[in-house]
Write a protein that holds these residues in place. Structure first.
Motif, PDB file in Angstrom:
ATOM      1  N   TYR A 206     -46.549 -58.494 -51.445  1.00 47.93           N
ATOM      2  CA  TYR A 206     -45.232 -57.998 -51.843  1.00 47.93           C
ATOM      3  C   TYR A 206     -45.163 -57.619 -53.330  1.00 47.93           C
ATOM      4  O   TYR A 206     -44.215 -56.964 -53.744  1.00 47.93           O
ATOM      5  N   SER A 207     -46.136 -58.030 -54.101  1.00 47.82           N
ATOM      6  CA  SER A 207     -46.068 -57.797 -55.539  1.00 47.82           C
ATOM      7  C   SER A 207     -46.480 -56.386 -55.920  1.00 47.82           C
ATOM      8  O   SER A 207     -46.268 -55.969 -57.055  1.00 47.82           O
ATOM      9  N   ASP A 208     -47.071 -55.654 -54.992  1.00 49.34           N
ATOM     10  CA  ASP A 208     -47.543 -54.300 -55.287  1.00 49.34           C
ATOM     11  C   ASP A 208     -46.502 -53.288 -54.825  1.00 49.34           C
ATOM     12  O   ASP A 208     -46.244 -53.148 -53.632  1.00 49.34           O
ATOM     13  N   ARG A 209     -45.913 -52.596 -55.786  1.00 52.86           N
ATOM     14  CA  ARG A 209     -44.881 -51.610 -55.450  1.00 52.86           C
ATOM     15  C   ARG A 209     -45.433 -50.480 -54.607  1.00 52.86           C
ATOM     16  O   ARG A 209     -44.691 -49.826 -53.871  1.00 52.86           O
ATOM     17  N   PHE A 210     -46.727 -50.247 -54.679  1.00 51.64           N
ATOM     18  CA  PHE A 210     -47.325 -49.108 -54.001  1.00 51.64           C
ATOM     19  C   PHE A 210     -48.025 -49.496 -52.701  1.00 51.64           C
ATOM     20  O   PHE A 210     -48.984 -48.845 -52.292  1.00 51.64           O
ATOM     21  N   ALA A 211     -47.564 -50.552 -52.058  1.00 49.19           N
ATOM     22  CA  ALA A 211     -48.123 -50.925 -50.767  1.00 49.19           C
ATOM     23  C   ALA A 211     -48.003 -49.747 -49.806  1.00 49.19           C
ATOM     24  O   ALA A 211     -47.002 -49.037 -49.795  1.00 49.19           O
ATOM     25  N   ARG A 212     -49.016 -49.570 -48.974  1.00 50.53           N
ATOM     26  CA  ARG A 212     -49.030 -48.400 -48.074  1.00 50.53           C
ATOM     27  C   ARG A 212     -47.943 -48.487 -47.015  1.00 50.53           C
ATOM     28  O   ARG A 212     -47.420 -47.469 -46.576  1.00 50.53           O
ATOM     29  N   GLN A 213     -47.607 -49.692 -46.576  1.00 53.68           N
ATOM     30  CA  GLN A 213     -46.532 -49.890 -45.600  1.00 53.68           C
ATOM     31  C   GLN A 213     -45.548 -50.912 -46.186  1.00 53.68           C
ATOM     32  O   GLN A 213     -45.524 -52.066 -45.788  1.00 53.68           O
ATOM     33  N   PRO A 214     -44.732 -50.481 -47.125  1.00 53.11           N
ATOM     34  CA  PRO A 214     -43.915 -51.431 -47.894  1.00 53.11           C
ATOM     35  C   PRO A 214     -42.709 -51.950 -47.126  1.00 53.11           C
ATOM     36  O   PRO A 214     -42.229 -51.325 -46.165  1.00 53.11           O
ATOM     37  N   ASN A 215     -42.217 -53.078 -47.590  1.00 53.71           N
ATOM     38  CA  ASN A 215     -40.991 -53.668 -47.079  1.00 53.71           C
ATOM     39  C   ASN A 215     -39.844 -53.219 -47.984  1.00 53.71           C
ATOM     40  O   ASN A 215     -39.855 -53.487 -49.183  1.00 53.71           O
ATOM     41  N   LEU A 216     -38.861 -52.534 -47.415  1.00 47.81           N
ATOM     42  CA  LEU A 216     -37.773 -51.971 -48.201  1.00 47.81           C
ATOM     43  C   LEU A 216     -37.011 -53.024 -48.994  1.00 47.81           C
ATOM     44  O   LEU A 216     -36.472 -52.737 -50.064  1.00 47.81           O
ATOM     45  N   ASP A 281     -35.149 -53.688 -39.143  1.00 50.24           N
ATOM     46  CA  ASP A 281     -36.544 -53.318 -39.367  1.00 50.24           C
ATOM     47  C   ASP A 281     -36.625 -52.756 -40.777  1.00 50.24           C
ATOM     48  O   ASP A 281     -36.127 -51.664 -41.050  1.00 50.24           O
ATOM     49  N   ASP A 282     -37.223 -53.506 -41.668  1.00 46.53           N
ATOM     50  CA  ASP A 282     -37.259 -53.116 -43.076  1.00 46.53           C
ATOM     51  C   ASP A 282     -38.641 -52.680 -43.532  1.00 46.53           C
ATOM     52  O   ASP A 282     -38.853 -52.431 -44.721  1.00 46.53           O
ATOM     53  N   VAL A 283     -39.589 -52.581 -42.609  1.00 48.29           N
ATOM     54  CA  VAL A 283     -40.959 -52.242 -42.989  1.00 48.29           C
ATOM     55  C   VAL A 283     -41.209 -50.759 -42.736  1.00 48.29           C
ATOM     56  O   VAL A 283     -41.014 -50.265 -41.626  1.00 48.29           O
ATOM     57  N   LEU A 284     -41.641 -50.081 -43.774  1.00 49.59           N
ATOM     58  CA  LEU A 284     -41.979 -48.664 -43.645  1.00 49.59           C
ATOM     59  C   LEU A 284     -43.408 -48.541 -43.124  1.00 49.59           C
ATOM     60  O   LEU A 284     -44.343 -48.195 -43.847  1.00 49.59           O
ATOM     61  N   THR A 285     -43.579 -48.856 -41.834  1.00 53.71           N
ATOM     62  CA  THR A 285     -44.873 -48.626 -41.208  1.00 53.71           C
ATOM     63  C   THR A 285     -45.172 -47.133 -41.220  1.00 53.71           C
ATOM     64  O   THR A 285     -44.292 -46.304 -41.483  1.00 53.71           O
ATOM     65  N   ALA A 287     -45.642 -45.294 -38.709  1.00 55.77           N
ATOM     66  CA  ALA A 287     -44.789 -44.676 -37.687  1.00 55.77           C
ATOM     67  C   ALA A 287     -43.365 -44.497 -38.199  1.00 55.77           C
ATOM     68  O   ALA A 287     -42.727 -43.457 -37.956  1.00 55.77           O
ATOM     69  N   ASN A 288     -42.848 -45.493 -38.905  1.00 59.00           N
ATOM     70  CA  ASN A 288     -41.498 -45.371 -39.459  1.00 59.00           C
ATOM     71  C   ASN A 288     -41.434 -44.316 -40.558  1.00 59.00           C
ATOM     72  O   ASN A 288     -40.442 -43.590 -40.678  1.00 59.00           O
ATOM     73  N   GLN A 289     -42.479 -44.223 -41.376  1.00 52.45           N
ATOM     74  CA  GLN A 289     -42.513 -43.163 -42.389  1.00 52.45           C
ATOM     75  C   GLN A 289     -42.466 -41.791 -41.725  1.00 52.45           C
ATOM     76  O   GLN A 289     -41.744 -40.893 -42.187  1.00 52.45           O
ATOM     77  N   LYS A 290     -43.223 -41.647 -40.671  1.00 57.57           N
ATOM     78  CA  LYS A 290     -43.249 -40.363 -39.962  1.00 57.57           C
ATOM     79  C   LYS A 290     -41.871 -40.026 -39.407  1.00 57.57           C
ATOM     80  O   LYS A 290     -41.395 -38.886 -39.503  1.00 57.57           O
ATOM     81  N   HIS A 291     -41.193 -41.034 -38.834  1.00 60.16           N
ATOM     82  CA  HIS A 291     -39.862 -40.807 -38.261  1.00 60.16           C
ATOM     83  C   HIS A 291     -38.855 -40.432 -39.344  1.00 60.16           C
ATOM     84  O   HIS A 291     -38.110 -39.452 -39.202  1.00 60.16           O
ATOM     85  N   VAL A 292     -38.807 -41.211 -40.434  1.00 63.12           N
ATOM     86  CA  VAL A 292     -37.822 -40.948 -41.482  1.00 63.12           C
ATOM     87  C   VAL A 292     -38.086 -39.590 -42.129  1.00 63.12           C
ATOM     88  O   VAL A 292     -37.149 -38.835 -42.404  1.00 63.12           O
ATOM     89  N   ALA A 293     -39.348 -39.262 -42.367  1.00 65.16           N
ATOM     90  CA  ALA A 293     -39.672 -37.970 -42.968  1.00 65.16           C
ATOM     91  C   ALA A 293     -39.184 -36.830 -42.098  1.00 65.16           C
ATOM     92  O   ALA A 293     -38.684 -35.809 -42.602  1.00 65.16           O
ATOM     93  N   ALA A 294     -39.303 -36.987 -40.777  1.00 68.48           N
ATOM     94  CA  ALA A 294     -38.817 -35.939 -39.867  1.00 68.48           C
ATOM     95  C   ALA A 294     -37.295 -35.893 -39.856  1.00 68.48           C
ATOM     96  O   ALA A 294     -36.692 -34.807 -39.918  1.00 68.48           O
ATOM     97  N   GLU A 295     -36.647 -37.054 -39.802  1.00 68.92           N
ATOM     98  CA  GLU A 295     -35.182 -37.096 -39.753  1.00 68.92           C
ATOM     99  C   GLU A 295     -34.546 -36.571 -41.036  1.00 68.92           C
ATOM    100  O   GLU A 295     -33.491 -35.956 -41.008  1.00 68.92           O
ATOM    101  N   PHE A 296     -35.215 -36.826 -42.146  1.00 70.84           N
ATOM    102  CA  PHE A 296     -34.688 -36.378 -43.440  1.00 70.84           C
ATOM    103  C   PHE A 296     -35.173 -34.980 -43.806  1.00 70.84           C
ATOM    104  O   PHE A 296     -34.965 -34.512 -44.915  1.00 70.84           O
ATOM    105  N   ASP A 297     -35.845 -34.332 -42.860  1.00 72.98           N
ATOM    106  CA  ASP A 297     -36.237 -32.924 -42.985  1.00 72.98           C
ATOM    107  C   ASP A 297     -37.127 -32.678 -44.200  1.00 72.98           C
ATOM    108  O   ASP A 297     -36.841 -31.834 -45.048  1.00 72.98           O
ATOM    109  N   TYR A 298     -38.247 -33.418 -44.243  1.00 69.60           N
ATOM    110  CA  TYR A 298     -39.213 -33.209 -45.312  1.00 69.60           C
ATOM    111  C   TYR A 298     -40.215 -32.105 -44.992  1.00 69.60           C
ATOM    112  O   TYR A 298     -41.147 -31.889 -45.767  1.00 69.60           O
ATOM    113  N   GLY A 299     -40.056 -31.434 -43.882  1.00 67.47           N
ATOM    114  CA  GLY A 299     -40.926 -30.308 -43.574  1.00 67.47           C
ATOM    115  C   GLY A 299     -41.638 -30.477 -42.250  1.00 67.47           C
ATOM    116  O   GLY A 299     -41.755 -31.580 -41.712  1.00 67.47           O
ATOM    117  N   PRO A 300     -42.149 -29.365 -41.697  1.00 65.19           N
ATOM    118  CA  PRO A 300     -42.765 -29.402 -40.353  1.00 65.19           C
ATOM    119  C   PRO A 300     -44.156 -30.019 -40.334  1.00 65.19           C
ATOM    120  O   PRO A 300     -44.600 -30.495 -39.284  1.00 65.19           O
TER     121      PRO A 300
END
Length: 897
Positions: A206-216, A281-285, A287-300
């Motif tokens: 948790y101490s690394d801000r740049f964790a690949r699958q961070p907890n929000l 669910d507070d973990v940006l797995t 799969a969750n990153q992929k979902h949020v990026a699509a929902e927030f329209d970050y591109g095709p």
């Protein structure tokens, strides 16, 4: 809002007695409608704060109504109202209720417990659960609350930041008044909150801000940092809105605007995850990153969309983390300048609490001589100690002085080179320069990659963060220890111009501003920057060389057969000098250390060391034939001792010759891969194994939480596919693998494996299941594909690659005179290695050696293969193989969630 619930509440206010059951049923309908409305507002682009407040207000209506109905059933309402307060705590108390967050409620009362308070409590206890909330409900007297708050910092801060939803505000006010603690106690509580902010109470991940699958929430830079800052401010200045603190000059309005932008992004992401998952669910797995990026329209483009989304996530966490840092410094008086207590000459650089301080008494000190901006950091590198936060703020306020003249200044260049010439200090100092913006202002090429994410190249961190970590890795070399660490330390000590090494690392990935194909762009940027800053032509060319070839040593050492003299000679011809070789060795180590968590291993370090020594011999003209003894002789005694220890009662004639034959048969790469005791066990097993049998065992590697599985047997067609399939059939993921064969037909395969779902080492039962499948195929002649197919009938056994990664299948004919090398890059998933090996087996291809590496959800594998004992040069066969491999690498089933 629900008419039924409003009707029941009105009925209670008029003297009726609605039951808890009917109130909860009506409240559930009201809650569902309010949450649906909030979700629609979220989908239409409402800010995170707007949704949080809407949910909090809806919850207030329900809590107030429940209290009214409960009071109607408890006793005289007005008397009860004066003695109790229904308080909102935690996120709900701050009007920050996320869709699936707990509803933290406390029934607080004064005096003794009475029947009417008990009746109200009995009404409320089941109500919140029946109404559909995940409720954290508490009953407490004011005296109990004060007593607990005096012993527990979390309780103290909870009540400081709570609010009354129903009842008498004076009840909560009396608790707050009683916990207005003395200065010494308050300082202790602030220190405790600061420790929580530093994540020293949580797991290291948790101490690394740049964790690949961070907890929000819990990750550094996440919402818990914001909470910790609020707790400290409430203790130091009393509970007050942040805007009022800005009005008092405690914070600048600009810093609060930046904080609110970062917070709102995190809240909006958390809202999306809660709505999407239907639970907390507070973990940006991935799969969750992929979902949020699509929902927030970050591109095709899914891969680029994830990168762009994570760039914004890291930017948001940077703002929150900076707010926490400023709050800790403010409330604990850490990293403060000496101020009026000091008596230096006006503007003099001084040290206070081992920190460099400058520009304290003269607002124009930097403006008078802009080079002082760089001088401050040169002083930090020269004498040790970080630059104080107050001085960093003054540097940040004077960045407008970094003009083209500043960038071309000979004095500034010499100061900057002075920083870089101290490699053990450079990483620390350059990071502070980056934090205050000076590094990006002086080197716009570095500023251009700030926050840019490029996951394609197996990196876990943004480009700027990777670069800084790579430079910081130099300082850690003296503490590595062991053969590899000592070898790297000697190489670093013999780098004659360390500032060139630091500058090369600084520039090696800056070309990624234009995309993944970054090497030539990085070389061009280094040339442009060097000319702008007045570097000599020799310095520019030496840095350009290292930037151009920064991946070469890693690629050759890890993916090519360095026992082949042709591979070494080609690499040596590129290096041309020992100095370049040493610089590239250190640079390769630092690059790997900064790629991601646990990417650097002793095994990879040994491969680099082996290539370095072989190349050094080639460049010096020494006899390459002596190389075998260089690696073998120091290990002979240790292996012999391990063999005698494992079988103390057995006679051991001719051990020396046996060990020598064994090591000659498997080569140097094998000797590097295993410890003496492991090699002794291999020798013993090979002496006892029968023609059709196999030996297989496993150990748990505690540091990586993976199983180390070793298999020894006679080689046979399709063996590698059988072994990989046995893991796949039991839902075991292969993280790395090594394949070692001899001309006499023995093979030693070594796998790092883990449970595909739990990311932990295999249990004994799982390992036994893998071994049974191997036995069924090798001894009883079963078809491995049947076992794999059966496992794939369960959808969870095969997933899409977690991260969207472009697939590349390429052939290399130059690295080996006898083998064809197939390089494969793709996204990782369970069963991937089996699918690759199955293609080779189906085509009758022999896998002679394999380098398997899985880093951060991506795979880069290199296979040395042959067909009929020869290289594969037929274009039709190669095209057929490439087509089959690409088809096998495609996802097999729908993504499992």
């Amino acid at each position: 809002m629900s008419n039924d619930f409003n009707r029941l509440v009105d009925q209670a206010r008029l003297g009726g007695h609605p039951t808890a059951t009917e109130c909860a049923r009506a409240a559930r309908e009201l809650r569902a409608a309010a949450w649906a409305e909030a979700r629609e507002r979220h989908r239409q682009g409402a800010s995170g704060e707007t949704v949080l407040r809407a949910l909090s207000e809806a919850a207030d209506v329900i809590v107030q109504g429940a209290a009214e109905a409960g009071a109607a059933n408890a006793g005289p309402r007005d008397d009860l109202f004066q003695r109790v307060a229904v308080c909102a705590l935690g996120g709900y108390g701050r009007n920050e209720l996320n869709p699936s967050s707990d509803l933290d409620v406390c029934l607080l009362y004064t005096g003794e417990m009475t029947p009417d308070i008990a009746n109200l409590n009995e009404f409320l206890v089941p109500f919140f659960w029946d109404a559909g909330f995940d409720a954290a409900y508490l009953l407490s007297s004011a005296d109990e609350a004060v007593g607990l708050a005096s012993e527990d910092t979390s309780t103290l801060t909870t009540y400081l930041l709570s609010r009354v939803v129903w009842g008498n505000p004076d009840v909560l006010g009396s608790v707050r008044a009683a916990i207005s603690v003395a200065d010494a106690t308050r300082r202790g509580c602030i220190a405790t909150c600061a420790q929580r902010g530093y994540r020293r109470h949580l797991a290291r991940d948790y101490s690394d801000r740049f964790a690949r699958q961070p907890n929000l929430k819990e990750q550094a830079g996440g919402l818990r940092d914001y909470h910790a800052a609020l707790w400290m401010l409430a203790l130091a200045y009393g509970p007050a809105p942040l805007e009022s603190l800005a009005a008092r000059g405690i914070f600048s309005s600009e810093s609060l605007v930046e904080l609110n932008e970062g917070l709102d992004f995190l809240w909006r992401v958390r809202n999306e995850l809660h709505f999407y998952r239907g639970r907390r669910d507070d973990v940006l797995t991935i799969a969750n990153q992929k979902h949020v990026a699509a929902e927030f329209d970050y591109g095709p483009d899914a891969a680029r969309a994830i990168e762009r989304f994570m760039e914004d996530y890291y930017a948001a966490t940077s703002r929150v983390r900076e707010f926490l840092r400023a709050t800790i410094a403010l409330c604990t008086h850490e990293e403060a300048d000496p101020g009026d207590a000091a008596e230096p000459e006006a503007g003099q650089i001084t040290r206070h609490r081992a920190q460099v301080c400058a520009g304290m008494h003269d607002k124009r000190w930097f403006a008078e001589h802009p080079a002082r901006l760089m001088q401050v950091f040169w002083e930090s590198a020269r004498g040790g100690g970080s630059v104080s936060r107050a001085t960093l703020d003054r540097v940040r306020a004077n960045l407008h002085l970094v003009t083209p003249d500043f960038q071309r200044s000979d004095l500034v260049r010499r100061l900057f080179f002075g920083i870089c010439s101290r490699p053990l200090e450079a990483g620390r100092v350059l990071r502070q320069m980056a934090e205050c913006g000076l590094l990006g202002a002086y080197l716009p090429e570095f500023g251009a990659v700030r926050g840019i994410v490029r996951y394609e190249a197996f990196h876990s961190f943004p480009v700027d963060e990777h670069t800084l970590r790579a430079i910081e890795a130099i300082a850690a070399i003296p503490s590595l220890g062991g053969n590899i660490g000592n070898f790297l330390e000697r190489a670093l000590e013999h780098v004659r111009e360390p500032h060139l090494l630091v500058l090369a690392i600084l520039f090696h990935d800056l070309g990624k501003v234009s995309g993944e194909e970054h090497v030539e762009e990085g070389v061009a940027l280094a040339r442009v920057a060097g000319q702008r800053m007045g570097w000599t032509a020799d310095v520019i060319e030496r840095i350009a060389f290292l930037v151009r070839h920064h991946m070469l040593m890693i690629d050759v050492a890890m993916y090519r057969d360095t026992d082949d003299p042709g591979v070494v000679s080609t690499f040596a011809e590129t290096m041309r000098s020992d100095e370049r070789l040493r610089e590239l060795l250190v640079m390769s180590h630092c690059d790997l250390k900064a790629v991601g968590p646990a990417v650097w291993t002793e095994w990879k370090g040994a491969l680099l060391m082996k290539l370095h020594l072989k190349t050094e011999r080639f460049l010096s003209g020494r006899d390459m034939g002596l190389e075998a003894d260089h690696w073998r002789l120091p290990r002979m005694a240790g292996i012999e001792e391990a063999l005698r220890y494992s079988t103390p009662k057995k006679q051991h004639p001719g051990l020396d010759a046996l060990i020598r034959r064994h090591l000659d048969a498997f080569g140097e790469r094998y000797l590097i891969a295993f410890h003496d005791a492991e090699i002794a066990r291999h020798i013993q097993a090979m002496q006892e194994i029968e023609d059709d049998a196999f030996v297989m065992w496993h150990n748990v590697h505690e540091e990586t939480a993976q199983s180390e599985v070793t298999i020894i047997t006679r080689d046979r067609p399709g063996l590698f596919a059988t072994l990989a399939g046995a893991f796949s059939a039991n839902n075991a993921a292969i993280r790395s693998a090594g394949l070692f064969t001899t001309e006499s037909g023995y093979v030693i395969d070594f796998f790092h494996a883990s449970d595909a779902r739990e990311s932990r080492a295999l249990t004994n039962a799982q390992f036994d299941a893998v071994r049974r499948v191997v036995a069924e195929v090798l001894i009883h002649g079963k078809n491995i594909h049947e076992f794999v197919a059966a496992s794939r009938s369960r959808l969870f056994a095969i997933l899409r690659p977690a991260a969207p990664v472009a697939t590349h299948v390429t052939f290399d004919d130059l690295s080996s005179p006898t083998d064809t090398v197939v390089d494969i890059e793709t996204g990782d998933r369970t069963g991937l290695l089996y699918d690759i090996a199955a293609v080779f087996a189906a085509m009758g291809v022999d896998v002679l050696s394999a380098r398997i590496n899985t880093d951060d959800f991506r795979v880069r594998d290199a296979f040395h293969i042959a067909l009929g004992g020869a290289k594969i040069e037929n274009p039709a066969i190669r095209q057929d193989m490439q087509d089959r491999l690409r088809a096998a690498l495609e996802p097999l089933v729908m993504e499992h969630t």
